[in-house]
Scaffold this motif. Structure first.
Motif, PDB file in Angstrom:
ATOM      1  N   GLU A   1     -21.195  23.926  49.400  1.00 53.38           N
ATOM      2  CA  GLU A   1     -21.112  23.837  50.896  1.00 53.38           C
ATOM      3  C   GLU A   1     -22.151  23.229  51.596  1.00 53.38           C
ATOM      4  O   GLU A   1     -22.120  22.544  52.473  1.00 53.38           O
ATOM      5  CB  GLU A   1     -21.126  25.173  51.436  1.00 53.38           C
ATOM      6  CG  GLU A   1     -20.714  25.488  52.576  1.00 53.38           C
ATOM      7  CD  GLU A   1     -20.538  26.969  53.212  1.00 53.38           C
ATOM      8  OE1 GLU A   1     -20.977  27.195  54.309  1.00 53.38           O
ATOM      9  OE2 GLU A   1     -19.735  27.577  52.477  1.00 53.38           O
ATOM     10  N   THR A   2     -23.433  23.442  50.669  1.00 49.75           N
ATOM     11  CA  THR A   2     -24.599  22.726  51.273  1.00 49.75           C
ATOM     12  C   THR A   2     -24.593  21.247  51.135  1.00 49.75           C
ATOM     13  O   THR A   2     -24.822  20.473  51.745  1.00 49.75           O
ATOM     14  CB  THR A   2     -25.971  23.138  50.442  1.00 49.75           C
ATOM     15  OG1 THR A   2     -26.050  24.566  50.670  1.00 49.75           O
ATOM     16  CG2 THR A   2     -27.197  22.682  51.019  1.00 49.75           C
TER      17      THR A   2
ATOM     18  N   LYS B   1     -23.436  15.668  53.132  1.00 47.65           N
ATOM     19  CA  LYS B   1     -22.680  14.597  53.046  1.00 47.65           C
ATOM     20  C   LYS B   1     -22.093  14.355  54.604  1.00 47.65           C
ATOM     21  O   LYS B   1     -21.927  13.207  54.990  1.00 47.65           O
ATOM     22  CB  LYS B   1     -21.782  15.056  52.085  1.00 47.65           C
ATOM     23  CG  LYS B   1     -20.728  13.736  51.874  1.00 47.65           C
ATOM     24  CD  LYS B   1     -21.285  12.738  50.689  1.00 47.65           C
ATOM     25  CE  LYS B   1     -21.400  13.362  49.133  1.00 47.65           C
ATOM     26  NZ  LYS B   1     -22.455  12.528  48.754  1.00 47.65           N
ATOM     27  N   ASN B   2     -21.485  15.649  55.317  1.00 46.21           N
ATOM     28  CA  ASN B   2     -20.992  15.410  56.469  1.00 46.21           C
ATOM     29  C   ASN B   2     -22.176  14.538  57.464  1.00 46.21           C
ATOM     30  O   ASN B   2     -21.771  13.651  58.272  1.00 46.21           O
ATOM     31  CB  ASN B   2     -20.835  16.690  57.139  1.00 46.21           C
ATOM     32  CG  ASN B   2     -19.333  16.968  57.380  1.00 46.21           C
ATOM     33  OD1 ASN B   2     -18.600  16.110  57.257  1.00 46.21           O
ATOM     34  ND2 ASN B   2     -19.214  18.400  57.918  1.00 46.21           N
ATOM     35  N   ASP B   3     -23.430  14.942  57.247  1.00 43.03           N
ATOM     36  CA  ASP B   3     -24.505  14.670  58.159  1.00 43.03           C
ATOM     37  C   ASP B   3     -24.696  12.914  57.894  1.00 43.03           C
ATOM     38  O   ASP B   3     -24.961  12.283  58.801  1.00 43.03           O
ATOM     39  CB  ASP B   3     -25.891  15.461  57.944  1.00 43.03           C
ATOM     40  CG  ASP B   3     -25.759  16.879  58.311  1.00 43.03           C
ATOM     41  OD1 ASP B   3     -24.866  17.339  59.350  1.00 43.03           O
ATOM     42  OD2 ASP B   3     -26.578  17.560  58.071  1.00 43.03           O
ATOM     43  N   GLU B   4     -24.742  12.708  56.755  1.00 47.19           N
ATOM     44  CA  GLU B   4     -24.890  11.510  56.306  1.00 47.19           C
ATOM     45  C   GLU B   4     -23.598  10.299  56.724  1.00 47.19           C
ATOM     46  O   GLU B   4     -23.963   9.329  57.484  1.00 47.19           O
ATOM     47  CB  GLU B   4     -25.068  11.316  54.706  1.00 47.19           C
ATOM     48  CG  GLU B   4     -26.143  11.706  54.078  1.00 47.19           C
ATOM     49  CD  GLU B   4     -26.060  11.887  52.714  1.00 47.19           C
ATOM     50  OE1 GLU B   4     -25.553  10.737  51.886  1.00 47.19           O
ATOM     51  OE2 GLU B   4     -26.867  12.649  51.955  1.00 47.19           O
ATOM     52  N   ILE B   5     -22.529  10.946  56.782  1.00 46.71           N
ATOM     53  CA  ILE B   5     -21.373  10.242  57.378  1.00 46.71           C
ATOM     54  C   ILE B   5     -21.509  10.102  58.645  1.00 46.71           C
ATOM     55  O   ILE B   5     -21.213   9.046  59.347  1.00 46.71           O
ATOM     56  CB  ILE B   5     -20.180  10.871  56.938  1.00 46.71           C
ATOM     57  CG1 ILE B   5     -20.003  10.735  55.268  1.00 46.71           C
ATOM     58  CG2 ILE B   5     -18.882  10.427  57.502  1.00 46.71           C
ATOM     59  CD1 ILE B   5     -18.829  11.741  54.534  1.00 46.71           C
TER      60      ILE B   5
ATOM     61  N   ILE C   1     -14.028  16.362  53.555  1.00 47.17           N
ATOM     62  CA  ILE C   1     -14.434  15.414  52.224  1.00 47.17           C
ATOM     63  C   ILE C   1     -13.748  16.290  51.203  1.00 47.17           C
ATOM     64  O   ILE C   1     -13.787  17.571  51.018  1.00 47.17           O
ATOM     65  CB  ILE C   1     -16.061  15.684  52.269  1.00 47.17           C
ATOM     66  CG1 ILE C   1     -16.544  14.894  53.360  1.00 47.17           C
ATOM     67  CG2 ILE C   1     -16.257  15.010  50.790  1.00 47.17           C
ATOM     68  CD1 ILE C   1     -18.159  15.357  53.303  1.00 47.17           C
ATOM     69  N   GLU C   2     -12.976  15.398  50.434  1.00 45.58           N
ATOM     70  CA  GLU C   2     -12.516  15.851  49.283  1.00 45.58           C
ATOM     71  C   GLU C   2     -12.819  15.068  48.094  1.00 45.58           C
ATOM     72  O   GLU C   2     -12.337  13.894  48.167  1.00 45.58           O
ATOM     73  CB  GLU C   2     -10.897  16.092  49.335  1.00 45.58           C
ATOM     74  CG  GLU C   2     -10.185  16.915  50.260  1.00 45.58           C
ATOM     75  CD  GLU C   2      -8.819  16.811  50.471  1.00 45.58           C
ATOM     76  OE1 GLU C   2      -8.188  16.685  49.291  1.00 45.58           O
ATOM     77  OE2 GLU C   2      -8.238  17.071  51.606  1.00 45.58           O
TER      78      GLU C   2
END
Length: 106
Positions: free
Chosen positions: A3-4, A9-13, A40-41
Protein backbone atom coordinates in the motif's frame (compact mmCIF):
# COMPACT_ATOMS: atom_id res chain seq x y z
CA UNK A 1 4.22 -2.43 2.47
CA UNK A 2 2.51 -2.74 -0.92
CA UNK A 3 0.00 0.00 0.00
CA UNK A 4 2.87 2.36 0.83
CA UNK A 5 4.59 1.49 -2.45
CA UNK A 6 1.40 2.15 -4.41
CA UNK A 7 0.88 5.49 -2.63
CA UNK A 8 4.44 6.50 -3.52
CA UNK A 9 3.99 5.30 -7.12
CA UNK A 10 0.65 7.19 -7.28
CA UNK A 11 2.42 10.37 -6.14
CA UNK A 12 5.20 9.86 -8.72
CA UNK A 13 2.68 9.34 -11.52
CA UNK A 14 0.66 12.42 -10.52
CA UNK A 15 3.89 14.43 -10.45
CA UNK A 16 4.78 13.15 -13.93
CA UNK A 17 1.28 14.03 -15.19
CA UNK A 18 1.83 17.63 -14.07
CA UNK A 19 4.09 17.87 -17.13
CA UNK A 20 1.17 17.12 -19.48
CA UNK A 21 -0.20 20.48 -20.58
CA UNK A 22 -3.70 21.01 -21.97
CA UNK A 23 -2.85 22.82 -25.23
CA UNK A 24 -6.04 24.93 -25.20
CA UNK A 25 -5.66 26.25 -21.64
CA UNK A 26 -1.88 26.03 -21.16
CA UNK A 27 -2.29 24.42 -17.71
CA UNK A 28 -1.35 20.89 -16.74
CA UNK A 29 -4.06 18.24 -16.59
CA UNK A 30 -3.52 17.58 -12.86
CA UNK A 31 -4.09 21.18 -11.76
CA UNK A 32 -7.06 21.42 -14.12
CA UNK A 33 -8.62 18.57 -12.14
CA UNK A 34 -8.93 16.28 -15.16
CA UNK A 35 -7.38 13.26 -13.42
CA UNK A 36 -10.05 11.38 -11.47
CA UNK A 37 -7.98 8.41 -10.39
CA UNK A 38 -5.10 6.04 -10.92
CA UNK A 39 -5.14 2.28 -10.64
CA UNK A 40 -1.86 0.40 -10.52
CA UNK A 41 -1.75 -3.31 -11.23
CA UNK A 42 1.79 -4.62 -11.32
CA UNK A 43 3.61 -2.56 -13.95
CA UNK A 44 0.42 -1.24 -15.59
CA UNK A 45 -1.34 2.00 -14.68
CA UNK A 46 -4.86 2.93 -15.70
CA UNK A 47 -5.52 6.68 -15.67
CA UNK A 48 -9.20 7.58 -15.22
CA UNK A 49 -9.72 11.10 -16.48
CA UNK A 50 -12.08 13.45 -18.23
CA UNK A 51 -11.76 16.43 -20.55
CA UNK A 52 -12.99 19.98 -20.09
CA UNK A 53 -15.76 19.47 -22.67
CA UNK A 54 -17.21 16.51 -24.52
CA UNK A 55 -16.39 18.19 -27.82
CA UNK A 56 -12.73 18.42 -26.86
CA UNK A 57 -11.04 15.49 -28.57
CA UNK A 58 -8.30 13.69 -26.69
CA UNK A 59 -5.71 14.66 -29.23
CA UNK A 60 -2.89 12.33 -30.13
CA UNK A 61 -0.52 14.82 -28.54
CA UNK A 62 -2.18 14.73 -25.09
CA UNK A 63 -2.66 10.97 -25.37
CA UNK A 64 1.04 10.47 -26.19
CA UNK A 65 2.10 12.90 -23.45
CA UNK A 66 0.06 10.98 -20.86
CA UNK A 67 1.55 7.65 -21.94
CA UNK A 68 5.10 9.09 -21.87
CA UNK A 69 4.60 10.70 -18.46
CA UNK A 70 3.11 7.62 -16.81
CA UNK A 71 5.57 5.21 -18.38
CA UNK A 72 8.49 7.42 -17.30
CA UNK A 73 7.82 6.37 -13.69
CA UNK A 74 10.08 3.56 -12.61
CA UNK A 75 8.24 0.25 -12.48
CA UNK A 76 5.42 1.32 -14.83
CA UNK A 77 5.67 -0.24 -18.28
CA UNK A 78 2.23 0.43 -19.74
CA UNK A 79 -0.61 2.89 -19.44
CA UNK A 80 -4.29 2.73 -20.31
CA UNK A 81 -6.50 5.82 -20.41
CA UNK A 82 -10.05 5.42 -19.16
CA UNK A 83 -11.89 8.48 -20.48
CA UNK A 84 -15.08 9.19 -18.53
CA UNK A 85 -17.72 11.92 -18.66
CA UNK A 86 -19.07 11.52 -15.14
CA UNK A 87 -18.67 13.27 -12.87
CA UNK A 88 -18.83 16.17 -15.29
CA UNK A 89 -15.78 18.42 -15.11
CA UNK A 90 -16.31 22.00 -13.99
CA UNK A 91 -14.05 24.80 -12.81
CA UNK A 92 -14.46 23.82 -9.15
CA UNK A 93 -12.18 20.82 -9.84
CA UNK A 94 -9.26 23.11 -10.73
CA UNK A 95 -6.52 23.77 -8.21
CA UNK A 96 -5.99 27.24 -6.78
CA UNK A 97 -2.86 27.44 -8.99
CA UNK A 98 -4.88 26.77 -12.16
CA UNK A 99 -7.54 29.33 -11.23
CA UNK A 100 -4.93 32.01 -10.58
CA UNK A 101 -3.10 31.16 -13.80
CA UNK A 102 -6.33 31.53 -15.77
CA UNK A 103 -7.35 34.71 -13.92
CA UNK A 104 -10.34 33.10 -12.22
CA UNK A 105 -11.12 34.40 -8.75
CA UNK A 106 -13.01 32.50 -6.10
Amino acid sequence: MEETENKQKNDEIMEALENVIDPELGIDIVNLGLIYGLEIEGSKCTVTMTLTTMGCPLSDMINNDIHQAVESVEGIDSCDINLVWYPIWDMSKMSRFAKIALGIHG
